[in-house]
Design an enzyme around this catalytic site. Structure first.
Site, PDB file in Angstrom:
ATOM      1  N   SER A  98      40.411  43.081  31.653  1.00  0.00           N
ATOM      2  CA  SER A  98      41.140  44.204  32.262  1.00  0.00           C
ATOM      3  C   SER A  98      41.745  45.115  31.212  1.00  0.00           C
ATOM      4  O   SER A  98      42.482  44.661  30.342  1.00  0.00           O
ATOM      5  CB  SER A  98      42.289  43.690  33.126  1.00  0.00           C
TER       6      SER A  98
ATOM      7  N   HIS B 193      37.648  47.638  36.138  1.00  0.00           N
ATOM      8  CA  HIS B 193      36.499  46.857  35.676  1.00  0.00           C
ATOM      9  C   HIS B 193      35.248  47.637  36.060  1.00  0.00           C
ATOM     10  O   HIS B 193      34.908  47.728  37.244  1.00  0.00           O
ATOM     11  CB  HIS B 193      36.466  45.491  36.353  1.00  0.00           C
TER      12      HIS B 193
ATOM     13  N   HIS C  68      35.240  37.911  38.885  1.00  0.00           N
ATOM     14  CA  HIS C  68      36.331  36.922  38.975  1.00  0.00           C
ATOM     15  C   HIS C  68      36.156  36.011  40.187  1.00  0.00           C
ATOM     16  O   HIS C  68      35.665  36.447  41.229  1.00  0.00           O
ATOM     17  CB  HIS C  68      37.678  37.631  39.127  1.00  0.00           C
TER      18      HIS C  68
ATOM     19  N   TYR D 198      38.570  35.055  42.009  1.00  0.00           N
ATOM     20  CA  TYR D 198      39.469  35.502  43.088  1.00  0.00           C
ATOM     21  C   TYR D 198      38.871  36.607  43.950  1.00  0.00           C
ATOM     22  O   TYR D 198      39.375  36.920  45.024  1.00  0.00           O
ATOM     23  CB  TYR D 198      40.838  35.933  42.534  1.00  0.00           C
ATOM     24  N   GLU D 199      37.761  37.202  43.488  1.00  0.00           N
ATOM     25  CA  GLU D 199      37.072  38.198  44.318  1.00  0.00           C
ATOM     26  C   GLU D 199      36.238  37.518  45.398  1.00  0.00           C
ATOM     27  O   GLU D 199      35.665  38.193  46.252  1.00  0.00           O
ATOM     28  CB  GLU D 199      36.129  39.045  43.451  1.00  0.00           C
TER      29      GLU D 199
ATOM     30  N   ALA E 246      43.028  39.894  29.680  1.00  0.00           N
ATOM     31  CA  ALA E 246      44.438  40.255  29.714  1.00  0.00           C
ATOM     32  C   ALA E 246      45.169  39.023  30.232  1.00  0.00           C
ATOM     33  O   ALA E 246      44.683  38.346  31.129  1.00  0.00           O
ATOM     34  CB  ALA E 246      44.636  41.426  30.659  1.00  0.00           C
TER      35      ALA E 246
ATOM     36  N   MET F  94      43.492  34.867  34.872  1.00  0.00           N
ATOM     37  CA  MET F  94      42.660  34.540  36.042  1.00  0.00           C
ATOM     38  C   MET F  94      41.163  34.594  35.738  1.00  0.00           C
ATOM     39  O   MET F  94      40.355  34.892  36.628  1.00  0.00           O
ATOM     40  CB  MET F  94      42.983  35.517  37.178  1.00  0.00           C
ATOM     41  N   SER F  95      40.790  34.337  34.512  1.00  0.00           N
ATOM     42  CA  SER F  95      39.361  34.457  34.168  1.00  0.00           C
ATOM     43  C   SER F  95      38.996  33.529  33.014  1.00  0.00           C
ATOM     44  O   SER F  95      39.697  32.556  32.742  1.00  0.00           O
ATOM     45  CB  SER F  95      39.069  35.912  33.765  1.00  0.00           C
TER      46      SER F  95
ATOM     47  N   ASN G 295      52.037  41.074  29.418  1.00  0.00           N
ATOM     48  CA  ASN G 295      53.364  40.896  30.027  1.00  0.00           C
ATOM     49  C   ASN G 295      53.874  39.491  29.741  1.00  0.00           C
ATOM     50  O   ASN G 295      53.087  38.601  29.409  1.00  0.00           O
ATOM     51  CB  ASN G 295      53.272  41.099  31.551  1.00  0.00           C
TER      52      ASN G 295
ATOM     53  N   HIS H  31      49.465  44.905  38.425  1.00  0.00           N
ATOM     54  CA  HIS H  31      48.141  45.110  37.823  1.00  0.00           C
ATOM     55  C   HIS H  31      48.136  46.402  36.999  1.00  0.00           C
ATOM     56  O   HIS H  31      47.478  46.473  35.953  1.00  0.00           O
ATOM     57  CB  HIS H  31      47.082  45.167  38.927  1.00  0.00           C
TER      58      HIS H  31
END
Ligand code: HPA
Length: 271
Positions: A26, A57, A79, A81-82, A109, A207-208, A231, A243
């Site tokens: 990201s 993306h 991902h 989560y998609e 990220a 998350m990846s 962050n 995001h």
């Protein structure tokens, strides 16, 4: 399907023969803009290729030269989560392997779990914790691709990490090193989860990355991984997670990563 996808890519890139693939996280897509002599292939133009749906993306392969070395960039990642199956990520990595990719550079990220590693930091991944509850190798194993029970003791190749650490020193780029923990997402963590992950031994959370790395190691690729810290983890500072902030901070911090990758590729001529 692996053969079908790699054949379509091969068909479009002609006699280009990249040995290194870079997966851009990201806000890190800018790296692909640095390539010269580019061939761009949209995921939607590759039959059978999983499609990415997250803003920020792009969803395309960019094949070109970085410091004179042929590279394949995945600009826009897929991902879990998609709703993608982890096996779809395995399909992508195995197609790259079939294409001749030997080195995989993963970038992402991530949120920091260490107050001394603030937003804008660059972290070399030395190991990971798979907290996603999923695995790209679930299913019947193709013994020609790799072993049923792959060894991950050197997943983020020790020798390559040493080279990168030296390169960073030479280039005067501050490089942290730590453990990446993958959650499934898509929600940002609770403050209690962030505390727990720190106790588990993680330095960054995202998350990846883990499915790609598991699949790459399974197929015998050497892996190098970076987290761009966008962050501090939830509860480590005031304010909400977003995001938009991830994209913004990712873009800002990515220049260091671009400089480091260029210097590294120039030095090793591979990945
Ligand atoms: N948590 C999970 N994924 C992330 C974060 C985070 O704080 N920041 C960027 N990706």
């Amino acid at each position: 399907m692996i053969d079908k996808i790699s054949a379509q890519i091969k068909n479009k890139i002609g006699n280009k023969q990249p040995k290194t693939a870079i997966i851009l996280g990201s806000g890190l897509g800018k790296i692909a803009d640095e390539l010269t002599d580019k061939t761009i292939i949209k995921y939607e133009d590759i039959e059978g290729f999983p499609q990415s749906s997250v803003s920020g993306h792009a969803g395309q392969l960019v094949i070109g030269r970085l410091e004179g070395v042929e590279i394949l960039c995945m600009q826009g990642r897929v991902h879990l989560y998609e709703g993608h199956k982890p096996q779809s990520i395995d399909l992508i990595i195995k197609s790259f392997k079939k294409l001749g990719i030997e080195y995989l550079i993963v970038t992402n990220a991530a949120g920091s779990l260490d107050i001394n590693m603030p937003a804008g930091s660059l972290m070399l991944i030395k190991d990971h914790i798979n907290f996603s509850g999923q695995n790209p190798l679930v299913g019947v194993n193709d013994d020609k691709s790799g072993p049923r029970f792959p060894d991950l003791s050197n997943a983020y190749d020790h020798d390559i990490r040493n080279i990168v650490k030296n390169t960073a020193k030479k280039e005067d780029i501050k490089l942290y090193e730590g453990v990446y923990l993958m959650v499934l997402g898509p929600n940002f963590e609770t403050a209690a989860e962030i505390k727990a992950f720190r106790i588990l031994g993680a330095d960054a959370v995202g998350m990846s990355t883990v499915p790609e790395v598991v699949s790459a190691v399974h197929s015998g690729m050497k892996v190098l991984g970076f987290s761009v810290i966008t962050n501090l983890g939830t509860g480590m500072r005031d304010g909400k997670q977003s995001h938009e902030e991830t994209l913004h901070e990712g873009k800002k911090a990515s220049q260091n990563l671009i400089n480091l990758l260029k210097a590294y590729i120039k030095e090793t001529k591979n990945g």
